[in-house]
Design an enzyme around this catalytic site. Structure first.
Site, mmCIF file in Angstrom:
data_model
loop_
_atom_site.group_PDB
_atom_site.id
_atom_site.type_symbol
_atom_site.label_atom_id
_atom_site.label_comp_id
_atom_site.label_asym_id
_atom_site.label_seq_id
_atom_site.Cartn_x
_atom_site.Cartn_y
_atom_site.Cartn_z
ATOM 1 N N ARG A 138 0.875 -1.186 0.000
ATOM 2 C CA ARG A 138 0.000 0.000 0.000
ATOM 3 C C ARG A 138 0.905 1.228 0.000
ATOM 4 N NH1 ARG A 138 -5.378 1.674 3.343
ATOM 5 N NH2 ARG A 138 -6.164 0.179 1.838
ATOM 6 N N HIS B 66 -7.341 0.641 -6.517
ATOM 7 C CA HIS B 66 -7.631 -0.157 -5.316
ATOM 8 C C HIS B 66 -8.345 -1.440 -5.779
ATOM 9 C CE1 HIS B 66 -7.933 -1.129 -1.241
ATOM 10 N NE2 HIS B 66 -8.789 -0.225 -0.793
ATOM 11 N N GLN C 11 -10.385 -3.812 -3.345
ATOM 12 C CA GLN C 11 -11.672 -3.275 -2.905
ATOM 13 C C GLN C 11 -12.752 -3.520 -3.955
ATOM 14 O OE1 GLN C 11 -12.335 -1.366 0.215
ATOM 15 N NE2 GLN C 11 -14.349 -2.033 -0.476
ATOM 16 N N ASP D 270 -17.112 7.466 -1.560
ATOM 17 C CA ASP D 270 -15.790 7.334 -0.928
ATOM 18 C C ASP D 270 -15.438 8.719 -0.383
ATOM 19 O OD1 ASP D 270 -13.198 6.535 -0.228
ATOM 20 O OD2 ASP D 270 -12.409 6.683 -2.274
ATOM 21 N N CYS E 163 -16.538 2.140 0.704
ATOM 22 C CA CYS E 163 -15.369 1.277 0.971
ATOM 23 C C CYS E 163 -14.848 1.466 2.385
ATOM 24 C CB CYS E 163 -14.279 1.541 -0.060
ATOM 25 S SG CYS E 163 -13.649 3.230 -0.035
ATOM 26 N N ARG F 211 -13.805 -8.140 1.863
ATOM 27 C CA ARG F 211 -12.386 -7.932 1.558
ATOM 28 C C ARG F 211 -11.604 -9.217 1.856
ATOM 29 N NH1 ARG F 211 -10.331 -2.883 1.608
ATOM 30 N NH2 ARG F 211 -8.538 -3.971 0.743
HETATM 31 N N1 CP Z 1 -11.307 0.286 2.377
HETATM 32 C C1 CP Z 1 -10.037 0.193 2.822
HETATM 33 O O1 CP Z 1 -9.093 -0.081 2.052
HETATM 34 O O2 CP Z 1 -9.915 0.370 4.145
HETATM 35 P P1 CP Z 1 -8.554 0.554 4.948
HETATM 36 O O3 CP Z 1 -7.947 1.853 4.501
HETATM 37 O O4 CP Z 1 -8.952 0.560 6.383
HETATM 38 O O5 CP Z 1 -7.649 -0.599 4.623
HETATM 39 N N1 NVA Z 2 -9.837 6.954 -1.780
HETATM 40 C C1 NVA Z 2 -9.521 6.527 -0.430
HETATM 41 C C2 NVA Z 2 -9.781 5.068 -0.270
HETATM 42 C C3 NVA Z 2 -9.556 4.569 1.129
HETATM 43 C C4 NVA Z 2 -9.772 3.108 1.268
HETATM 44 C C5 NVA Z 2 -8.090 6.870 -0.118
HETATM 45 O O1 NVA Z 2 -7.219 6.624 -0.957
HETATM 46 O O2 NVA Z 2 -7.822 7.375 0.977
#
Ligand code: CP
Ligand code: NVA
Length: 306
Positions: free
Chosen positions: A103, A130, A133, A220, A259, A287
Site C-alpha cells: 500500500r 484499489h 476493494q 468514498d 469502501c 475484503r
Molecule cells: N477500504 C479500505 O481499504 O480500508 P482501509 O484503509 O482501512 O484498509
Molecule cells: N480513496 C480513499 C480510499 C480509502 C480506502 C483513499 O485513498 O484514501
C-alpha cells in the site's frame, strides 16, 4: 496471473473466476478451517506507507487462513522510509519472502516492486488503484442483487481517485453502466476517457442525474490519503453528499456501498450510513474473501511455474 496490480489488467473471465472462488472460500469458511492450504510454508510481506484497518486485517487473517505466515512492515520502520529505493527493497524481499502486499502512493512503485522482486505482488491501494476493494464490492453486489450485469452503478464523490478509476476499468470489462458524479475538475480528463474507450461510463456534474434509477450508490472520501490539507478541493463537494434526499432518485431497491473509512456528515450522512450498515459491513467483510481468492490464484500460478 502472477501479480494483481490493477483491475485494468484483469479480463472479464479472470474477474468472474476470482469472484466465484471468493464465494466458494466464504462458504467453506462458514463450515470450518480450510483443508486446502495453498500458502503452506510461505511467508508474505505487507509493506504499507499509508494507514489501513480493513486491508491490513483482512490480508493478515487471509494469509494465515491459507496456511502462510505474514509480516507487517510499516515503511517508517524499514529503510524504505529513509529513502532506500523501492527497487533495492524489492530485490532484498524477492530473495526472502514468497509474495508482497503493498500500500503506497505511486502506482509505479508497485509496478517496480513486482518487476525487481520477481515475487507475486498485490496492490493494496495506490493513488491510482484499489483493485482488492473493487473485487470485494463486486462480490457484495452479486450477493445482494444477484448480478452486476445490466445494473446502474452510481459513484458520487471524487470522480478521479483510486476508487472511481478502478470502477471505470471494471465497467469497461463488465456489463454494467457506471455513472460518475463529481465537480467538473474532479472528473476524469478527456484523454483518460479516450484511453478507457468504453461506452459503459457516463460523467455528470449533477449527482441526481447519476443516481437516477441507480441500483447501487457508491461513495468514498472526498479527500484521499495524502490530500488531507486540500481544503479548497473539499469545499467543492457540498452538493455531492449521499443523503436521504439524493437517494430518492435511485431505484427503490437500491443498495449503498462505501469502501470505508467514512466521514459522516461529509460524503455520507450518519443516517444513510447506519441505514445501510448491513450491506456496508458485508462489503468490508468481503475484503477477506476476495483477497483470499487473489492469494490462492497467485499461489497456484507460482506452483505451476515449477
Ligand atoms: N477500504 C479500505 O481499504 O480500508 P482501509 O484503509 O482501512 O484498509
Ligand atoms: N480513496 C480513499 C480510499 C480509502 C480506502 C483513499 O485513498 O484514501
Amino acid at each position: 496471473m502472477k501479480h494483481l496490480l490493477s483491475i485494468e489488467e484483469l479480463s472479464k473471465d479472470r474477474i468472474w473466476k476470482l469472484i466465484d472462488h471468493a464465494a466458494t472460500l466464504k462458504n467453506e469458511r462458514e463450515k470450518g478451517p480450510h483443508e486446502h492450504k495453498p500458502l503452506l510454508g510461505q511467508t508474505w510481506a505487507m509493506i504499507f506507507t499509508k494507514a489501513s484497518t480493513r486491508t491490513r486485517v483482512s490480508f493478515e487473517v487471509g494469509v494465515r487462513e491459507l496456511g502462510g505466515s505474514v509480516m507487517f512492515l510499516s515503511s517508517n520502520d524499514i529503510q524504505l522510509g529513509r529513502g532506500e529505493p523501492i527497487k533495492d527493497t524489492a530485490r532484498v524481499m524477492g530473495r526472502m519472502v514468497h509474495g508482497a502486499i503493498i500500500r503506497t502512493f505511486a502506482q509505479q512503485d508497485v509496478i517496480d516492486f513486482s518487476k525487481y522482486s520477481g515475487i507475486p505482488t498485490i496492490n493494496a491501494l495506490t493513488d491510482d488503484a484499489h483493485p482488492c476493494q473493487i473485487l470485494a464490492d463486486l462480490l457484495t453486489i452479486r450477493e445482494r442483487l444477484g448480478t452486476w450485469e445490466n445494473k446502474k452503478i452510481a459513484f458520487v464523490g471524487d470522480g478521479f481517485n483510486n476508487m472511481s478509476r478502478s470502477w471505470m476499468w471494471a465497467a469497461k470489462e463488465l456489463n454494467f453502466h457506471l455513472a460518475i458524479a463529481a465537480p467538473a475538475n474532479c472528473l476524469p480528463s478527456d484523454s483518460y476517457m479516450k484511453c478507457l474507450d468504453s461506452p459503459n461510463i457516463s460523467l455528470h456534474t449533477d449527482p441526481t442525474e447519476a443516481v437516477d434509477g441507480a441500483d447501487v450508490i457508491n461513495t468514498d472520501v472526498w479527500l484521499s490519503m495524502g490530500q488531507e490539507d486540500q481544503a479548497d478541493k473539499e469545499a467543492q463537494f457540498d452538493n455531492y453528499q449521499v443523503n436521504t434526499e439524493l437517494l430518492k432518485h435511485a431505484n427503490p431497491s437500491h443498495i449503498v456501498l462505501h469502501c470505508l473509512p467514512a466521514y459522516r456528515g461529509k460524503e455520507i450522512t450518519e443516517e444513510v450510513l447506519e441505514a445501510y450498515s448491513d450491506v456496508i459491513f458485508q462489503q468490508a467483510e468481503n475484503r477477506l474473501h476476495a483477497q483470499k481468492s487473489i492469494l490462492a490464484k497467485l499461489a497456484a500460478h507460482q506452483s505451476s511455474e515449477f
